[in-house]
Design a protein around this motif. Structure first.
Motif, PDB file in Angstrom:
ATOM      1  N   ALA A 195       0.859  -1.273   0.060  1.00  0.00           N
ATOM      2  CA  ALA A 195      -0.222   0.129   0.116  1.00  0.00           C
ATOM      3  C   ALA A 195       0.937   1.262  -0.049  1.00  0.00           C
ATOM      4  O   ALA A 195       0.402   2.087  -0.667  1.00  0.00           O
ATOM      5  CB  ALA A 195      -0.965  -0.008   1.136  1.00  0.00           C
ATOM      6  N   ALA A 196       1.906   1.254   0.903  1.00  0.00           N
ATOM      7  CA  ALA A 196       2.988   2.429   0.680  1.00  0.00           C
ATOM      8  C   ALA A 196       3.489   2.734  -0.580  1.00  0.00           C
ATOM      9  O   ALA A 196       3.577   3.614  -0.703  1.00  0.00           O
ATOM     10  CB  ALA A 196       4.091   2.179   1.980  1.00  0.00           C
ATOM     11  N   ILE A 197       3.670   1.561  -1.119  1.00  0.00           N
ATOM     12  CA  ILE A 197       4.123   1.665  -2.742  1.00  0.00           C
ATOM     13  C   ILE A 197       3.323   2.454  -3.496  1.00  0.00           C
ATOM     14  O   ILE A 197       3.614   3.310  -4.440  1.00  0.00           O
ATOM     15  CB  ILE A 197       4.931   0.575  -3.307  1.00  0.00           C
ATOM     16  N   VAL A 198       2.059   1.683  -3.506  1.00  0.00           N
ATOM     17  CA  VAL A 198       0.881   2.137  -4.236  1.00  0.00           C
ATOM     18  C   VAL A 198       0.589   3.797  -3.981  1.00  0.00           C
ATOM     19  O   VAL A 198       0.403   4.491  -5.035  1.00  0.00           O
ATOM     20  CB  VAL A 198      -0.239   1.383  -4.092  1.00  0.00           C
ATOM     21  N   GLN A 199       0.625   4.068  -2.855  1.00  0.00           N
ATOM     22  CA  GLN A 199       0.243   5.463  -2.484  1.00  0.00           C
ATOM     23  C   GLN A 199       1.455   6.568  -2.432  1.00  0.00           C
ATOM     24  O   GLN A 199       1.560   7.611  -2.209  1.00  0.00           O
ATOM     25  CB  GLN A 199       0.058   5.463  -1.198  1.00  0.00           C
ATOM     26  N   HIS A 200       2.726   6.100  -2.715  1.00  0.00           N
ATOM     27  CA  HIS A 200       3.710   6.947  -2.778  1.00  0.00           C
ATOM     28  C   HIS A 200       3.840   7.877  -3.843  1.00  0.00           C
ATOM     29  O   HIS A 200       3.691   7.748  -4.981  1.00  0.00           O
ATOM     30  CB  HIS A 200       5.239   6.091  -2.769  1.00  0.00           C
ATOM     31  N   PRO A 201       3.932   9.144  -3.542  1.00  0.00           N
ATOM     32  CA  PRO A 201       3.878  10.239  -4.495  1.00  0.00           C
ATOM     33  C   PRO A 201       4.878  10.392  -5.679  1.00  0.00           C
ATOM     34  O   PRO A 201       4.666  10.662  -6.701  1.00  0.00           O
ATOM     35  CB  PRO A 201       3.773  11.450  -3.638  1.00  0.00           C
ATOM     36  N   ASP A 202       5.831   9.969  -5.238  1.00  0.00           N
ATOM     37  CA  ASP A 202       7.000   9.770  -6.394  1.00  0.00           C
ATOM     38  C   ASP A 202       7.145   8.619  -7.298  1.00  0.00           C
ATOM     39  O   ASP A 202       8.225   8.308  -7.767  1.00  0.00           O
ATOM     40  CB  ASP A 202       8.389  10.286  -5.589  1.00  0.00           C
ATOM     41  N   ILE A 203       6.297   7.894  -7.342  1.00  0.00           N
ATOM     42  CA  ILE A 203       6.214   6.622  -8.269  1.00  0.00           C
ATOM     43  C   ILE A 203       5.580   7.120  -9.395  1.00  0.00           C
ATOM     44  O   ILE A 203       4.498   7.746  -9.201  1.00  0.00           O
ATOM     45  CB  ILE A 203       5.978   5.627  -7.447  1.00  0.00           C
ATOM     46  N   ASP A 204       6.070   6.731 -10.455  1.00  0.00           N
ATOM     47  CA  ASP A 204       5.276   7.136 -11.800  1.00  0.00           C
ATOM     48  C   ASP A 204       4.333   6.133 -12.061  1.00  0.00           C
ATOM     49  O   ASP A 204       3.287   6.399 -13.203  1.00  0.00           O
ATOM     50  CB  ASP A 204       6.438   7.558 -12.892  1.00  0.00           C
ATOM     51  N   LYS A 205       4.736   5.053 -11.924  1.00  0.00           N
ATOM     52  CA  LYS A 205       3.851   3.645 -12.490  1.00  0.00           C
ATOM     53  C   LYS A 205       3.650   2.493 -11.588  1.00  0.00           C
ATOM     54  O   LYS A 205       4.777   2.280 -11.016  1.00  0.00           O
ATOM     55  CB  LYS A 205       4.533   2.990 -13.798  1.00  0.00           C
ATOM     56  N   ILE A 206       2.707   1.967 -11.367  1.00  0.00           N
ATOM     57  CA  ILE A 206       2.423   0.588 -10.495  1.00  0.00           C
ATOM     58  C   ILE A 206       2.216  -0.523 -11.221  1.00  0.00           C
ATOM     59  O   ILE A 206       1.387  -0.313 -12.259  1.00  0.00           O
ATOM     60  CB  ILE A 206       1.109   1.081  -9.627  1.00  0.00           C
ATOM     61  N   ALA A 207       2.970  -1.337 -11.071  1.00  0.00           N
ATOM     62  CA  ALA A 207       2.692  -2.847 -11.967  1.00  0.00           C
ATOM     63  C   ALA A 207       2.266  -3.781 -10.853  1.00  0.00           C
ATOM     64  O   ALA A 207       2.927  -4.087  -9.827  1.00  0.00           O
ATOM     65  CB  ALA A 207       3.982  -3.209 -12.764  1.00  0.00           C
ATOM     66  N   PHE A 208       1.180  -4.473 -10.801  1.00  0.00           N
ATOM     67  CA  PHE A 208       0.661  -5.590  -9.833  1.00  0.00           C
ATOM     68  C   PHE A 208       0.290  -6.701 -10.362  1.00  0.00           C
ATOM     69  O   PHE A 208      -0.399  -6.561 -11.427  1.00  0.00           O
ATOM     70  CB  PHE A 208      -0.338  -4.642  -9.180  1.00  0.00           C
ATOM     71  N   THR A 209       0.583  -7.730  -9.869  1.00  0.00           N
ATOM     72  CA  THR A 209       0.123  -8.997  -9.856  1.00  0.00           C
ATOM     73  C   THR A 209      -0.523  -9.611  -8.760  1.00  0.00           C
ATOM     74  O   THR A 209       0.340  -9.594  -7.907  1.00  0.00           O
ATOM     75  CB  THR A 209       1.143  -9.864 -10.613  1.00  0.00           C
ATOM     76  N   GLY A 210      -1.859  -9.951  -8.753  1.00  0.00           N
ATOM     77  CA  GLY A 210      -2.304 -10.382  -7.480  1.00  0.00           C
ATOM     78  C   GLY A 210      -3.799 -10.509  -7.596  1.00  0.00           C
ATOM     79  O   GLY A 210      -4.397 -10.782  -8.764  1.00  0.00           O
ATOM     80  N   SER A 211      -4.446 -10.417  -6.509  1.00  0.00           N
ATOM     81  CA  SER A 211      -5.996 -10.842  -6.607  1.00  0.00           C
ATOM     82  C   SER A 211      -6.550  -9.613  -7.149  1.00  0.00           C
ATOM     83  O   SER A 211      -6.180  -8.503  -6.994  1.00  0.00           O
ATOM     84  CB  SER A 211      -6.464 -11.102  -5.111  1.00  0.00           C
ATOM     85  N   THR A 212      -7.778  -9.823  -7.758  1.00  0.00           N
ATOM     86  CA  THR A 212      -8.720  -8.826  -8.348  1.00  0.00           C
ATOM     87  C   THR A 212      -9.240  -7.908  -7.402  1.00  0.00           C
ATOM     88  O   THR A 212      -9.283  -6.537  -7.513  1.00  0.00           O
ATOM     89  CB  THR A 212      -9.972  -9.509  -9.029  1.00  0.00           C
ATOM     90  N   ALA A 213      -9.332  -8.370  -6.090  1.00  0.00           N
ATOM     91  CA  ALA A 213      -9.685  -7.517  -4.856  1.00  0.00           C
ATOM     92  C   ALA A 213      -8.769  -6.425  -4.823  1.00  0.00           C
ATOM     93  O   ALA A 213      -9.101  -5.101  -4.539  1.00  0.00           O
ATOM     94  CB  ALA A 213     -10.329  -8.219  -3.726  1.00  0.00           C
ATOM     95  N   VAL A 214      -7.567  -6.623  -4.492  1.00  0.00           N
ATOM     96  CA  VAL A 214      -6.463  -5.510  -4.494  1.00  0.00           C
ATOM     97  C   VAL A 214      -6.232  -4.790  -5.708  1.00  0.00           C
ATOM     98  O   VAL A 214      -5.977  -3.498  -5.720  1.00  0.00           O
ATOM     99  CB  VAL A 214      -5.289  -6.542  -3.915  1.00  0.00           C
ATOM    100  N   GLY A 215      -6.282  -5.509  -6.836  1.00  0.00           N
ATOM    101  CA  GLY A 215      -6.309  -4.963  -8.042  1.00  0.00           C
ATOM    102  C   GLY A 215      -7.288  -3.759  -8.004  1.00  0.00           C
ATOM    103  O   GLY A 215      -6.938  -2.528  -8.546  1.00  0.00           O
ATOM    104  N   LYS A 216      -8.495  -4.072  -7.636  1.00  0.00           N
ATOM    105  CA  LYS A 216      -9.628  -2.950  -7.725  1.00  0.00           C
ATOM    106  C   LYS A 216      -9.302  -1.911  -6.551  1.00  0.00           C
ATOM    107  O   LYS A 216      -9.493  -0.523  -6.895  1.00  0.00           O
ATOM    108  CB  LYS A 216     -10.889  -3.565  -7.263  1.00  0.00           C
ATOM    109  N   TRP A 217      -8.749  -2.148  -5.459  1.00  0.00           N
ATOM    110  CA  TRP A 217      -8.393  -1.177  -4.606  1.00  0.00           C
ATOM    111  C   TRP A 217      -7.362  -0.186  -5.058  1.00  0.00           C
ATOM    112  O   TRP A 217      -7.035   1.035  -4.873  1.00  0.00           O
ATOM    113  CB  TRP A 217      -7.775  -1.893  -3.386  1.00  0.00           C
ATOM    114  N   ILE A 218      -6.266  -0.832  -5.688  1.00  0.00           N
ATOM    115  CA  ILE A 218      -5.347  -0.161  -6.402  1.00  0.00           C
ATOM    116  C   ILE A 218      -5.828   1.088  -7.358  1.00  0.00           C
ATOM    117  O   ILE A 218      -5.431   2.312  -7.445  1.00  0.00           O
ATOM    118  CB  ILE A 218      -4.248  -1.143  -7.045  1.00  0.00           C
TER     119      ILE A 218
END
Lengths: 488, 281
Positions: free
Chosen positions: A230-253
């Motif tokens: 979550a801290a990675i997803v929310q970090h303001p200085d990240i330009d792109k998120i790549a996630f592999t995992g559950s659909t529930a977490v994907g929707k949250w992201i």
């Protein structure tokens, strides 16, 4: 010629002598975070044991990154991006990535053993699939680094900056390769979080990246749990998120990133239909079904977890399937004879058990071969359900375990209708000897990867990713470059 | 002898090849720059949107199943029909505040855009498809396929060209669309729907609603049977609403402040399907 009934009454007995793989996985006692080219202690000083799910023994202690560590890693990645990586020519970038591929090939067996011990998958799979494919992925994208000007006609491909990448526990090293390789090839830097149950091959990869001499900060690997992600997803200085995992977490992201300019790719769950037509080569199809659902204990987002069999061959297929399932060898993942290894974690075992219980409660009929399970560790017998209705949870929810739900159909249209009756759209399978039918059906199944007369095949050159709620974006091949570049 | 009284147009919605009023019975006033009443424009409701999704979904499969050549000719005909109605579109753009020179340029560019995308109908696939040289004995290939039903929030400031610029790449790729027209300049979109109705575009492939963005946005982005939402604009709050709602079904949320003609605009509402088959089994 053997018939279904004859086979039922003659169960096969297989007795193999143990054939354990004995290479030393070379674990450290304790792994720190890999930030800015160095292993550093986590800010809050927390470590968690990483276990062998087949034996419930601790393999190593691994640092647990928290928000201050994420920030430190992002700063390192930003600095490396601005000062070094974005300025380096593609040719030179490529050579670093080639080095990673080569080093991985050299230490393949050691990584395979580590992967099997930490994740529970059979050594045959980690040796023949996970590790070679990870190395191949680095090798493939290394070659793209100095060719990006040819990749997008009429446009200039520009790197994005810092990529935050969060990966799952089912193919730990392979997923790291899928994420890191295209990001580096396109000139981005990386903060990667491996899954909390399977960080060890990622940490070994960090060592290997040090050995490769990759400039400090280009790849940072920080293990942790969901709060770290979550801290990675929310970090303001990240330009792109790549996630592999559950659909529930994907929707949250996706929701969490709403209103930001962050790009994202999501590779989420699946509930693939594996369609067997009457005119299929039935014995091959049965092998295909086994591979589709029991590969990696069914911990596969693209697993063929819904079997659709045409009515005329349903009895034969199910009988042959049961016979084949009875021969599957479940046990020590390090044994080269093992087909089905350990379930990755106690939590995952609990989820599988709960869904399987719902299947029985909702009226489906369960079948498992009788086989002995080791006393320690997390195990689940290969399982199939017949008499399944499309509304059953075992037919709708991703189980992520060795559990197959069987439905039947009469016509092509019905097969397609049922195949598409899911919120997911990651993969699918079609088995028939008629070429025209293959194309007719594969065109209509709404899924990103379709295997015809085969299943669960992967290659770095071949794009992978889902339709609908199975995700956004593709990984692998030319298509896998797009999520990591801006086209100007 | 008395002078002839002109017949005025009722501006209605365009759903499933028909021109219904909003089921809500609501309208909003559209006045020209001088404050003269021009039209009572239908104020489309959430229910109108849901109805449009139903027809767009049922039209999608056969639209995607048409040959690329056929889709190209249908887009070309859209261009022909706009050409034939140049004067009407120019006059209507003027009513909505454009100078005559700007209106002429906008109509010209609209026609040219349609012709441009008509030509892409059987070419973008060749640019974006791959045969994947996999290491195992398999034939693996990847092709673009339409993502399905797309909702388009059309640009506010460009009544005709803005709409067509976004609409054409969506439909040429085999998607069906529900477009929400500019609520500042709603007239051209409805007149364009008359072009659609006479261009062999099957009913349901393009649906056009007029109404208030603010009241429809959240519903549009949250609809569970819409695969993608394309938003033309730069309002951060709108983007936030759209993406939050889109996450309900992992909808593709595509934000674009301006759109230039390119095959990449088509690619934005395409999926990639990869198919594998063994060789020599």
């Amino acid at each position: 010629m053997s018939t279904a009934t004859a086979e039922k009454t003659a169960p096969l007995q297989w007795n193999y002598a143990p054939a354990p793989e004995s290479v030393d996985p070379q674990f450290r006692k304790r792994y720190d975070l890999f930030i800015d080219g160095k292993f550093v202690a986590p800010a809050e000083g927390n470590y968690r044991p990483s276990i062998n799910p087949a034996r419930e023994t601790t393999l190593a202690e691994v640092a647990d990154a928290t928000a201050p560590d994420v920030d430190k890693a992002v700063k390192a990645a930003r600095k490396a991006y601005t000062k070094i990586w974005s300025k380096m020519s593609g040719k030179e970038r490529g050579k670093y990535i080639y080095r990673i591929a080569r080093l991985l090939q050299e230490r393949a067996r050691e990584f395979a053993v580590a992967e099997t011990m930490n994740g529970g998958k059979s050594i045959r799979e980690s040796r023949d699939t996970d590790i070679p494919l990870a190395a191949a992925h680095f090798f493939y994208y290394a070659g793209w680094a100095d060719k990006l000007e040819y990749a997008f006609p009429g446009r200039k491909a520009k790197s994005l900056g810092v990529c935050g990448q969060v990966i799952p526990w089912n193919f730990p090293l392979l997923m790291a390769a899928w994420k890191i390789a295209p990001a580096l090839a396109t000139g981005n830097t990386v903060v990667l979080k491996p899954a909390d149950t399977t960080p060890l091959t990622a940490m070994k990869l960090a060592e290997l990246i040090q050995d490769a001499g990759l400039p400090a900060g280009v790849v940072n690997i920080i293990p942790g749990g969901r709060p770290t992600g979550a801290a990675i997803v929310q970090h303001p200085d990240i330009d792109k998120i790549a996630f592999t995992g559950s659909t529930a977490v994907g929707k949250w992201i996706q929701k969490e990133l709403a209103g930001t300019k962050k790009r994202y790719t999501l590779e989420l769950g699946g509930k693939a239909a594996n369609i067997i037509f009457e005119d299929a080569a039935i014995d091959q199809a049965v092998e295909g079904i086994i591979n589709a659902i029991f590969f990696n204990q069914g911990h596969v987002c693209c697993a063929g977890s819904r079997l659709l069999v045409q009515e005329g061959v349903a009895d034969t297929v199910i009988a042959k399937l049961k016979q084949r399932m009875a021969t599957l060898i479940i046990g020590d993942p390090l044994d080269k004879n093992t087909d089905i290894g350990a379930i990755n974690s106690k939590e995952q075992l609990g989820r599988i058990e709960a869904l399987v219980a719902s299947g029985a409660e909702e009226g489906a009929e369960m079948w498992q071969p009788s086989c002995e399970l080791p006393a320690k560790g997390f195990w689940f017998r290969p399982t199939l359900f017949t008499n399944v209705s499309q509304s059953h949870r075992i037919c709708r929810d991703e189980i992520f375990g060795p559990v197959l739900s069987i439905l039947t159909f009469r016509t092509e249209d019905e097969a397609v209708e049922k195949a598409n009756n899911t919120a997911y759209g990651l993969s699918g399978g079609v088995w028939t000897d008629k070429g025209a039918k293959i194309f007719k059906v594969t065109r209509q199944v709404r899924a990103g990867v379709i295997w015809a007369n085969t299943f669960n095949k992967f290659d770095p050159t071949s794009p992978f990713g889902g339709y609908k709620e199975s995700g956004i974006g593709r990984e692998g091949g030319w298509h896998g470059l797009q999520p990591y570049v801006e086209l100007e | 002898m008395s002078t002839r009284v002109p017949v005025q147009k009722t501006y209605k919605l365009y759903i499933g090849g028909e021109f219904p009023r909003s089921e809500s019975g609501r309208t909003f006033d559209f006045n020209d720059a001088k404050g003269r009443h021009i039209a009572n424009v239908s104020r489309g409701s959430r229910k109108d949107f849901r109805n449009a999704v139903v027809v767009a979904r049922s039209a999608q499969k056969s639209w995607a199943g048409k040959s690329a050549y056929n889709r190209g000719q249908i887009l070309y005909r859209l261009g022909e029909m706009v050409e034939g109605r140049r004067d009407q579109f120019i006059a209507e753009l003027q009513q909505q505040g454009s100078s005559v020179a700007d209106a002429r340029r906008e109509v010209d560019d609209t026609i040219d855009t349609l012709i441009h995308y008509a030509g892409w109908s059987d070419k973008y696939q060749q640019l974006f498809s791959t045969v994947n040289p996999v290491a195992s004995p398999h034939f693996s290939f990847s092709v673009p396929e339409p993502t399905g039903v797309v909702a388009l929030i059309a640009p506010q400031d460009s009544a005709l060209l803005g709409l067509v610029n976004y609409l054409a790449p969506i439909i040429v790729g085999g998607n069906t669309v529900i477009a929400l027209a500019s609520d500042k300049k709603p007239l051209s979109a409805i007149t364009f729907s008359e072009v659609i109705a006479t261009s062999d575009v099957p009913a349901g492939v393009v649906n056009i609603l007029t109404g208030y963005r603010s009241e429809l946005l959240s519903q549009i982005a949250g609809h569970m049977d819409v695969n993608a939402v394309v938003y033309a604009g730069d309002n951060v709050e709108d983007r936030k609403t759209i993406q939050s709602q889109a996450s309900l079904n992992v909808k593709r949320a595509i934000f674009s402040e301006k759109q230039s003609q390119s095959p990449y605009a088509i690619l934005a509402t395409q999926e990639t399907k990869t198919t594998w088959h063994p060789i020599g089994l």
